[in-house]
Scaffold this active site. Structure first.
Site, PDB file in Angstrom:
ATOM      1  N   TYR A 293      -0.476  -0.159  -3.830  1.00  0.00           N
ATOM      2  CA  TYR A 293      -1.677   0.462  -4.404  1.00  0.00           C
ATOM      3  C   TYR A 293      -1.839   1.873  -3.855  1.00  0.00           C
ATOM      4  O   TYR A 293      -1.662   2.105  -2.673  1.00  0.00           O
ATOM      5  CB  TYR A 293      -2.970  -0.276  -4.018  1.00  0.00           C
ATOM      6  CG  TYR A 293      -2.988  -1.763  -4.120  1.00  0.00           C
ATOM      7  CD1 TYR A 293      -2.164  -2.469  -4.987  1.00  0.00           C
ATOM      8  CD2 TYR A 293      -3.883  -2.487  -3.326  1.00  0.00           C
ATOM      9  CE1 TYR A 293      -2.234  -3.853  -5.057  1.00  0.00           C
ATOM     10  CE2 TYR A 293      -3.954  -3.862  -3.396  1.00  0.00           C
ATOM     11  CZ  TYR A 293      -3.114  -4.536  -4.257  1.00  0.00           C
ATOM     12  OH  TYR A 293      -3.188  -5.909  -4.314  1.00  0.00           O
TER      13      TYR A 293
ATOM     14  N   LYS B 109       2.353  -3.598   6.747  1.00  0.00           N
ATOM     15  CA  LYS B 109       2.637  -3.741   5.305  1.00  0.00           C
ATOM     16  C   LYS B 109       4.143  -3.658   5.064  1.00  0.00           C
ATOM     17  O   LYS B 109       4.707  -4.435   4.282  1.00  0.00           O
ATOM     18  CB  LYS B 109       1.910  -2.648   4.504  1.00  0.00           C
ATOM     19  CG  LYS B 109       0.414  -2.848   4.422  1.00  0.00           C
ATOM     20  CD  LYS B 109       0.070  -4.042   3.536  1.00  0.00           C
ATOM     21  CE  LYS B 109      -1.401  -4.365   3.548  1.00  0.00           C
ATOM     22  NZ  LYS B 109      -1.735  -5.642   2.940  1.00  0.00           N
TER      23      LYS B 109
ATOM     24  N   TYR C 287      -1.135  -0.355  10.785  1.00  0.00           N
ATOM     25  CA  TYR C 287      -1.452  -0.961   9.478  1.00  0.00           C
ATOM     26  C   TYR C 287      -0.268  -0.775   8.530  1.00  0.00           C
ATOM     27  O   TYR C 287       0.196  -1.735   7.892  1.00  0.00           O
ATOM     28  CB  TYR C 287      -2.722  -0.320   8.906  1.00  0.00           C
ATOM     29  CG  TYR C 287      -2.980  -0.661   7.456  1.00  0.00           C
ATOM     30  CD1 TYR C 287      -3.216  -1.975   7.058  1.00  0.00           C
ATOM     31  CD2 TYR C 287      -2.976   0.325   6.468  1.00  0.00           C
ATOM     32  CE1 TYR C 287      -3.449  -2.293   5.718  1.00  0.00           C
ATOM     33  CE2 TYR C 287      -3.212   0.025   5.138  1.00  0.00           C
ATOM     34  CZ  TYR C 287      -3.435  -1.289   4.761  1.00  0.00           C
ATOM     35  OH  TYR C 287      -3.659  -1.600   3.441  1.00  0.00           O
TER      36      TYR C 287
ATOM     37  N   SER D  63       0.830  -1.207   0.000  1.00  0.00           N
ATOM     38  CA  SER D  63       0.000   0.000   0.000  1.00  0.00           C
ATOM     39  C   SER D  63       0.861   1.252   0.000  1.00  0.00           C
ATOM     40  O   SER D  63       1.927   1.285   0.629  1.00  0.00           O
ATOM     41  CB  SER D  63      -0.869  -0.011   1.262  1.00  0.00           C
ATOM     42  OG  SER D  63      -1.511   1.231   1.416  1.00  0.00           O
TER      43      SER D  63
HETATM   44  P1  NAD Z   1     -11.095  -6.533   1.772  1.00  0.00           P
HETATM   45  O1  NAD Z   1     -11.222  -6.452   3.246  1.00  0.00           O
HETATM   46  O2  NAD Z   1     -12.274  -6.251   0.936  1.00  0.00           O
HETATM   47  O3  NAD Z   1     -10.508  -7.952   1.358  1.00  0.00           O
HETATM   48  C1  NAD Z   1      -9.676  -8.717   2.198  1.00  0.00           C
HETATM   49  C2  NAD Z   1     -10.187 -10.148   2.187  1.00  0.00           C
HETATM   50  O4  NAD Z   1      -9.354 -10.929   3.053  1.00  0.00           O
HETATM   51  C3  NAD Z   1     -11.610 -10.274   2.710  1.00  0.00           C
HETATM   52  O5  NAD Z   1     -12.359 -11.091   1.834  1.00  0.00           O
HETATM   53  C4  NAD Z   1     -11.456 -10.941   4.074  1.00  0.00           C
HETATM   54  O6  NAD Z   1     -12.568 -11.729   4.418  1.00  0.00           O
HETATM   55  C5  NAD Z   1     -10.193 -11.745   3.860  1.00  0.00           C
HETATM   56  N1  NAD Z   1      -9.465 -12.053   5.093  1.00  0.00           N
HETATM   57  C6  NAD Z   1      -9.148 -11.208   6.096  1.00  0.00           C
HETATM   58  N2  NAD Z   1      -8.490 -11.852   7.064  1.00  0.00           N
HETATM   59  C7  NAD Z   1      -8.368 -13.134   6.655  1.00  0.00           C
HETATM   60  C8  NAD Z   1      -7.785 -14.308   7.221  1.00  0.00           C
HETATM   61  N3  NAD Z   1      -7.191 -14.270   8.417  1.00  0.00           N
HETATM   62  N4  NAD Z   1      -7.851 -15.461   6.531  1.00  0.00           N
HETATM   63  C9  NAD Z   1      -8.467 -15.512   5.311  1.00  0.00           C
HETATM   64  N5  NAD Z   1      -9.042 -14.442   4.735  1.00  0.00           N
HETATM   65  C10 NAD Z   1      -8.989 -13.268   5.403  1.00  0.00           C
HETATM   66  O7  NAD Z   1      -9.884  -5.549   1.372  1.00  0.00           O
HETATM   67  P2  NAD Z   1      -9.416  -5.033  -0.051  1.00  0.00           P
HETATM   68  O8  NAD Z   1      -9.745  -3.606  -0.145  1.00  0.00           O
HETATM   69  O9  NAD Z   1      -9.863  -5.960  -1.106  1.00  0.00           O
HETATM   70  O10 NAD Z   1      -7.842  -5.150   0.147  1.00  0.00           O
HETATM   71  C11 NAD Z   1      -7.113  -6.292  -0.248  1.00  0.00           C
HETATM   72  C12 NAD Z   1      -5.658  -6.095   0.141  1.00  0.00           C
HETATM   73  O11 NAD Z   1      -5.160  -4.886  -0.456  1.00  0.00           O
HETATM   74  C13 NAD Z   1      -5.430  -5.964   1.641  1.00  0.00           C
HETATM   75  O12 NAD Z   1      -4.247  -6.638   1.983  1.00  0.00           O
HETATM   76  C14 NAD Z   1      -5.264  -4.467   1.837  1.00  0.00           C
HETATM   77  O13 NAD Z   1      -4.451  -4.159   2.945  1.00  0.00           O
HETATM   78  C15 NAD Z   1      -4.577  -4.061   0.545  1.00  0.00           C
HETATM   79  N6  NAD Z   1      -4.805  -2.656   0.177  1.00  0.00           N
HETATM   80  C16 NAD Z   1      -6.091  -2.193   0.096  1.00  0.00           C
HETATM   81  C17 NAD Z   1      -6.301  -0.854  -0.206  1.00  0.00           C
HETATM   82  C18 NAD Z   1      -7.700  -0.303  -0.297  1.00  0.00           C
HETATM   83  O14 NAD Z   1      -7.863   0.907  -0.197  1.00  0.00           O
HETATM   84  N7  NAD Z   1      -8.732  -1.110  -0.484  1.00  0.00           N
HETATM   85  C19 NAD Z   1      -5.219  -0.006  -0.449  1.00  0.00           C
HETATM   86  C20 NAD Z   1      -3.936  -0.529  -0.381  1.00  0.00           C
HETATM   87  C21 NAD Z   1      -3.737  -1.867  -0.061  1.00  0.00           C
HETATM   88  C1  UD1 Z   2      -6.738   5.732   3.354  1.00  0.00           C
HETATM   89  C2  UD1 Z   2      -5.906   5.086   4.421  1.00  0.00           C
HETATM   90  C3  UD1 Z   2      -4.591   4.638   3.832  1.00  0.00           C
HETATM   91  C4  UD1 Z   2      -4.813   3.726   2.612  1.00  0.00           C
HETATM   92  C5  UD1 Z   2      -5.666   4.501   1.611  1.00  0.00           C
HETATM   93  C6  UD1 Z   2      -5.969   3.703   0.364  1.00  0.00           C
HETATM   94  C7  UD1 Z   2      -6.631   6.284   6.428  1.00  0.00           C
HETATM   95  C8  UD1 Z   2      -6.271   7.295   7.459  1.00  0.00           C
HETATM   96  N1  UD1 Z   2      -5.702   6.061   5.483  1.00  0.00           N
HETATM   97  O1  UD1 Z   2      -6.087   6.876   2.983  1.00  0.00           O
HETATM   98  O2  UD1 Z   2      -3.846   3.921   4.787  1.00  0.00           O
HETATM   99  O3  UD1 Z   2      -3.581   3.393   2.021  1.00  0.00           O
HETATM  100  O4  UD1 Z   2      -6.907   4.857   2.244  1.00  0.00           O
HETATM  101  O5  UD1 Z   2      -6.927   2.750   0.626  1.00  0.00           O
HETATM  102  O6  UD1 Z   2      -7.694   5.680   6.458  1.00  0.00           O
HETATM  103  N2  UD1 Z   2     -12.236  12.138   3.111  1.00  0.00           N
HETATM  104  C9  UD1 Z   2     -13.255  13.005   3.409  1.00  0.00           C
HETATM  105  N3  UD1 Z   2     -14.384  12.494   3.999  1.00  0.00           N
HETATM  106  C10 UD1 Z   2     -14.524  11.166   4.289  1.00  0.00           C
HETATM  107  C11 UD1 Z   2     -13.462  10.285   3.977  1.00  0.00           C
HETATM  108  C12 UD1 Z   2     -12.334  10.808   3.394  1.00  0.00           C
HETATM  109  O7  UD1 Z   2     -13.159  14.202   3.159  1.00  0.00           O
HETATM  110  O8  UD1 Z   2     -15.566  10.777   4.843  1.00  0.00           O
HETATM  111  C13 UD1 Z   2     -11.038  12.676   2.433  1.00  0.00           C
HETATM  112  C14 UD1 Z   2      -9.729  12.433   3.166  1.00  0.00           C
HETATM  113  O9  UD1 Z   2      -9.448  13.471   4.050  1.00  0.00           O
HETATM  114  C15 UD1 Z   2      -8.744  12.363   1.992  1.00  0.00           C
HETATM  115  C16 UD1 Z   2      -9.568  11.764   0.851  1.00  0.00           C
HETATM  116  O10 UD1 Z   2     -10.928  12.001   1.201  1.00  0.00           O
HETATM  117  O11 UD1 Z   2      -8.338  13.647   1.605  1.00  0.00           O
HETATM  118  C17 UD1 Z   2      -9.363  10.265   0.670  1.00  0.00           C
HETATM  119  O12 UD1 Z   2      -9.574   9.633   1.923  1.00  0.00           O
HETATM  120  P1  UD1 Z   2      -9.595   8.037   2.077  1.00  0.00           P
HETATM  121  O13 UD1 Z   2     -10.506   7.473   1.067  1.00  0.00           O
HETATM  122  O14 UD1 Z   2      -9.843   7.743   3.507  1.00  0.00           O
HETATM  123  O15 UD1 Z   2      -8.135   7.606   1.646  1.00  0.00           O
HETATM  124  P2  UD1 Z   2      -6.692   8.058   2.226  1.00  0.00           P
HETATM  125  O16 UD1 Z   2      -6.816   9.162   3.177  1.00  0.00           O
HETATM  126  O17 UD1 Z   2      -5.830   8.308   1.050  1.00  0.00           O
END
Ligand code: NAD
Ligand code: UD1
Length: 346
Positions: free
Chosen positions: A181, A157, A153, A129
């Site tokens: 990502y 990572k 968190y 991330s």
């Molecule tokens: P998500 O929570 O939708 O998906 C994670 C999946 O993992 C879920 O289906 C959950 O049930 C499963 N899971 C959790 N713990 C588990 C365990 N102990 N055993 C088996 N399955 C388990 O999240 P996502 O948004 O799809 O994210 C996927 C990955 O990408 C994560 O590792 C997250 O940290 C990373 N990531 C997400 C974002 C984002 O904004 N969504 C950004 C950067 C990185």
């Molecule tokens: C969040 C996570 C970050 C993760 C990233 C991508 C936090 C503090 N950080 O960051 O670890 O890598 O998502 O998944 O959660 N905002 C509003 N109102 C809201 C929600 C958000 O104004 O209700 C604003 C925030 O201040 C920011 C932008 O929208 O400027 C995006 O916010 P968000 O979607 O939470 O993502 P990140 O802050 O980038």
């Protein structure tokens, strides 16, 4: 065609990636404990993939931390590569309950790598991330920027990234991609699969969508005094289908090239402010979305934008979908599924 293990394949990014990988011809074993997802997501992935590709997805309900569940997943088929999504991802929750985050994210990944060693599988794509850049010194952010997480968190990572570098250094033959990502948003254009956060969403896009569909009264915009063009926070939003395609490309590169450790930003390279996202979403849903300007959220930063040029060169990949497509597809999902996949602790 390869046989792949997808951990966390029922989640937001995992489900979209499963569909892209099925469409690319791969066979999938999904390991998920449904702690943050619904089996319905995978049922719909199979439906979208069609009668020829759908049956190539096999589900093992189990926990990443359980050696027995991992053994069952690896026994289901000879696995050539792993795409590792499973984990916990809520920043605030990680501050409140750090041991749980270290357990699932770090111990879970360690158990997975140990199981891979046991069966002789040495190829893995890991969900990292942009959160591990913390408060960046400048934007756009290249992969060479300092890794300086600011919450448990992010530390978890960074620790898994280090564990992957350590296994690569310990013996030749590992093929590893650490994909950082930026902000994954949007949904499959069919509106059949999308993001379904349990409880109150922490992130902008799901919160905004739920306001637009009438599930929540108004959006709070966190900070209008940031040093950005309109004073609201700027982020690099990447369509989840572009992100899914980035995983397909990373797997293909890992399998085609000699063993290596790849570390790549996946983002669009464009920054958009909160108010720009709100305006684009209003165009997509055809009605105004109520919002209030409120003080900054603790721990936020003004702007994060990827420098995606390395991923573009190494993967021959780049984002194809803009903010309009993100909002159109996100709205298609939210409007057709106002309660997501159904009641799940919400
Ligand atoms: P998500 O929570 O939708 O998906 C994670 C999946 O993992 C879920 O289906 C959950 O049930 C499963 N899971 C959790 N713990 C588990 C365990 N102990 N055993 C088996 N399955 C388990 O999240 P996502 O948004 O799809 O994210 C996927 C990955 O990408 C994560 O590792 C997250 O940290 C990373 N990531 C997400 C974002 C984002 O904004 N969504 C950004 C950067 C990185
Ligand atoms: C969040 C996570 C970050 C993760 C990233 C991508 C936090 C503090 N950080 O960051 O670890 O890598 O998502 O998944 O959660 N905002 C509003 N109102 C809201 C929600 C958000 O104004 O209700 C604003 C925030 O201040 C920011 C932008 O929208 O400027 C995006 O916010 P968000 O979607 O939470 O993502 P990140 O802050 O980038």
């Amino acid at each position: 065609m390869s046989q792949l293990l997808i951990t966390g394949g029922a989640g937001f990014i995992g489900s979209h990636t499963c569909l892209v990988l099925l469409e690319a011809g791969h066979r999938l074993v999904v390991l998920d404990d449904f702690s943050n997802s619904s089996p319905e997501a995978l049922r719909r992935v199979q439906e979208l993939a069609g009668p020829l590709a759908g049956p190539r997805l096999q589900l093992i309900e189990g926990d990443l931390r359980s050696p027995a569940d991992l053994a069952q997943a690896f026994a289901a088929a000879p696995i050539e590569a792993v795409v590792h999504f499973a984990g916990l991802k809520a920043v605030g929750e990680s501050v409140a309950d750090p041991l749980r985050y270290w357990d699932v994210n770090l111990s879970g990944s360690r158990a997975l790598l140990a199981a891979m060693v046991q069966v002789g599988c040495r190829t893995i794509v890991f969900s990292s991330s942009a959160t591990l850049y913390g408060s960046p010194e400048s934007v756009p952010i290249a992969e060479t920027a300092r890794v300086a997480p600011v919450n448990p968190y992010g530390y978890s990572k960074a620790a898994v990234e280090q564990m992957l570098a350590d296994v690569c250094a310990s013996e030749p033959g590992w093929r590893v991609a650490r994909l950082r990502y930026f902000n994954p948003v949007g949904a499959h254009p069919s509106g059949r699969i999308g993001e379904d956060p349990g409880g109150i969403p922490n992130n902008l896009f799901p919160f905004l969508s739920q306001v637009a569909v009438g599930r929540r009264p108004s959006l709070q915009v966190f900070g209008s005094d940031w040093p950005t063009a309109d004073g609201t926070g700027v982020r690099d939003y990447i369509h989840v289908m572009d992100l899914a395609d980035g995983h397909r490309a990373a797997l293909e590169v890992l399998m085609a090239e000699p063993p290596q450790l790849l570390t790549l930003n996946l983002g669009s390279g464009r920054g958009q402010s909160v108010l720009e996202v709100v305006a684009a979403f209003e165009r997509a849903c055809g009605s105004p979305v109520p919002y209030d300007l409120v003080p900054r959220r603790p721990g936020d930063v003004a702007a994060t934008v990827a420098d995606p040029s390395l991923a573009e060169r190494r993967l021959a990949w780049r984002t194809q979908r803009d903010l309009e497509a993100i909002c159109r597809d996100g709205w298609a999902w939210q409007s057709a599924n106002p309660q997501g996949y159904g009641p799940r602790g919400d």
